[in-house]
Design an enzyme around this catalytic site. Sequence first.
Site, mmCIF file in Angstrom:
data_model
loop_
_atom_site.group_PDB
_atom_site.id
_atom_site.type_symbol
_atom_site.label_atom_id
_atom_site.label_comp_id
_atom_site.label_asym_id
_atom_site.label_seq_id
_atom_site.Cartn_x
_atom_site.Cartn_y
_atom_site.Cartn_z
ATOM 1 C CE1 TYR A 87 -4.337 -52.029 2.250
ATOM 2 C CE2 TYR A 87 -2.109 -52.132 3.146
ATOM 3 C CZ TYR A 87 -3.310 -51.453 2.977
ATOM 4 O OH TYR A 87 -3.473 -50.207 3.522
ATOM 5 C CG PHE A 139 -1.922 -27.449 -13.935
ATOM 6 C CD1 PHE A 139 -2.491 -27.301 -15.188
ATOM 7 C CD2 PHE A 139 -2.452 -28.403 -13.080
ATOM 8 C CE1 PHE A 139 -3.558 -28.097 -15.580
ATOM 9 C CE2 PHE A 139 -3.523 -29.197 -13.470
ATOM 10 C CZ PHE A 139 -4.076 -29.049 -14.721
ATOM 11 C CB THR A 140 -5.999 -25.608 -11.797
ATOM 12 O OG1 THR A 140 -5.870 -26.906 -12.385
ATOM 13 C CG2 THR A 140 -6.441 -24.623 -12.860
ATOM 14 C CG ASP A 230 3.257 -31.123 -13.734
ATOM 15 O OD1 ASP A 230 3.095 -32.248 -14.258
ATOM 16 O OD2 ASP A 230 2.311 -30.412 -13.360
ATOM 17 C CE LYS A 273 -4.219 -34.721 -17.054
ATOM 18 N NZ LYS A 273 -3.529 -33.785 -16.229
ATOM 19 N NE ARG A 397 -7.358 -25.382 -17.706
ATOM 20 C CZ ARG A 397 -7.986 -25.825 -16.609
ATOM 21 N NH1 ARG A 397 -8.874 -25.076 -15.996
ATOM 22 N NH2 ARG A 397 -7.740 -27.012 -16.123
ATOM 23 C CG PHE A 464 -11.870 -24.392 -13.238
ATOM 24 C CD1 PHE A 464 -10.925 -24.019 -12.301
ATOM 25 C CD2 PHE A 464 -11.777 -25.652 -13.809
ATOM 26 C CE1 PHE A 464 -9.903 -24.885 -11.930
ATOM 27 C CE2 PHE A 464 -10.757 -26.526 -13.447
ATOM 28 C CZ PHE A 464 -9.827 -26.136 -12.497
HETATM 29 C C1 LIG Z 1 -3.706 -33.012 -14.917
HETATM 30 C C2 LIG Z 1 -2.532 -32.312 -14.430
HETATM 31 C C3 LIG Z 1 -2.157 -32.349 -13.083
HETATM 32 C C4 LIG Z 1 -2.997 -33.016 -12.020
HETATM 33 O O1 LIG Z 1 -3.160 -34.375 -12.235
HETATM 34 P P1 LIG Z 1 -4.508 -35.167 -11.914
HETATM 35 O O2 LIG Z 1 -4.202 -36.558 -12.349
HETATM 36 O O3 LIG Z 1 -5.625 -34.530 -12.687
HETATM 37 O O4 LIG Z 1 -4.743 -35.083 -10.432
HETATM 38 C C5 LIG Z 1 -0.991 -31.706 -12.743
HETATM 39 N N1 LIG Z 1 -0.248 -31.037 -13.625
HETATM 40 C C6 LIG Z 1 -0.586 -30.964 -14.908
HETATM 41 C C7 LIG Z 1 0.274 -30.209 -15.874
HETATM 42 C C8 LIG Z 1 -1.739 -31.594 -15.363
HETATM 43 O O5 LIG Z 1 -2.083 -31.489 -16.651
#
Ligand SMILES: *Cc1c(COP(=O)(O)O)cnc(C)c1O
Length: 472
Positions: A87, A139-140, A230, A273, A397, A464
Amino acid sequence: MSSPHNRPRTMGQQFGRRSWAEPWKIKMVEPIRMISAEERQKALEEAGYNTFLLHSDDVYIDLLTDSGTSAMSDRQWAGMMLGDEAYAGSRNFYHLESVIREYYGYRHVVPTHQGRGAEHLISRALIRPGHYVPGNMYFTTTRLHQELAGGTFVDVIVDEAHDPANLHPFKGNVDLAKLEALVKRVGPEQIPYVSLAGTVNMAGGQPVSMANVRELRGLCDRYGIRLYLDATRMVENAFFIQEREEGYDTASIAAILKEFCSYTDGAWMSAKKDNLVNIGGWLAVNDEDVFEQARNMVVVYEGLHTYGGMAGRDMEAVAIGIVESVQDDHVRSRVGQVRYLGDLLSEWEIPIVAPVGGHAIFLDAKRFYADMPQDHFPAQTLAAELYLDSGVRSMERGIASAGRDPETGRNRYPALELTRLTIPRRVYTQAHMDVIAESVKAVYDKRGQTRGLEMVYEPEYLRFFQARFARL
Ligand SMILES: *Cc1c(COP(=O)(O)O)cnc(C)c1O
């Protein structure tokens, strides 16, 4: 016009050319199959014409996202067996922390379950009601967390980013004049940080140059504003710097990544990613104060500060994935495969966002369906048509993703109306790319007979993902 069977090839077949290949071979396979046209029609209707709502068993080639869909290596799978599921104080956390310090260069690491967990922490730590958060296109999930914390997102990306045909090599750059105008208008104390993204997803995977981040750092220093990154696709951004920016052609991806990060105060990461794992994320910062706050909040929202919602084995896979992700031959083949698909579509004069970015091909639905009003969801329509044609799953998108203005409640009308074909890392072969391109071509050839969609169900947040549509 060339048919799929006699088209010219851009890569590999010209006399004297030497092709590259993926720097791996396949040890295990996962069978996939295409269901019949009738079954695809039925599945799409049941999903409300929203590709997010399809069952993946009904999908043939899945280009919905490159998020968490990468293939892990034999090393990463072996690392999963070394999970220390304590933990507190798991050895895998300390391994991950040391790898992030080495490759990204930040001092403090807070693990999170995925990227949006880290976005939540940084937004809550720094944004107060009335603040403005400038960024190089939204970004969303990033923007939503900034808004939920009381901030207003302000787009300060260069104008070229909004033009899908503009060939600017760094369409992800921040327009420093736009940023400075905002600083002067609202005052630097109203800006908690600049939100900078590597390879801007919503602009088509477009990179930021080293010169731009360096100048941005200078501007932020002049006004005492923090700069956060980011870093989700920053490795791919490093590849474009190596390829396009003077003075970097002999620098390694790892060196470019570290230099870029050195101009920023910290980063949030969706490890799903670039970092080549199926789940995971992290926040890494230099500032002690921000670290203290984030480390305290993570126990409320994610988990203890040495796991943050990840299992020990997941953290081990991220640590190994980071090292694999910065290898030059990996990034070259990753971006090379995306380009291969882009080259085929360009040869057939199918409208795509140019230059081709790092992780996806973005079909330009506004030019694809030139006569369709944006209210009829051209990019959503194109995603639906592609699935009907071949079982290839893509993502909208455009106007559906852009959502509504939180103040007026009215639809936003983004300049870019795109359908994204996102390529998972290390998953599909060149033959899959051929099949995808041929399907896009088939949908393009009957574009004149295609009717658009209307939205019949609209959720409140990030609509979306769960919206439902019907054929007009
Ligand atoms: C996917 C993504 C996020 C969010 O990450 P999650 O792992 O899906 O929560 C943030 N910024 C960018 C540019 C992304 O592609």
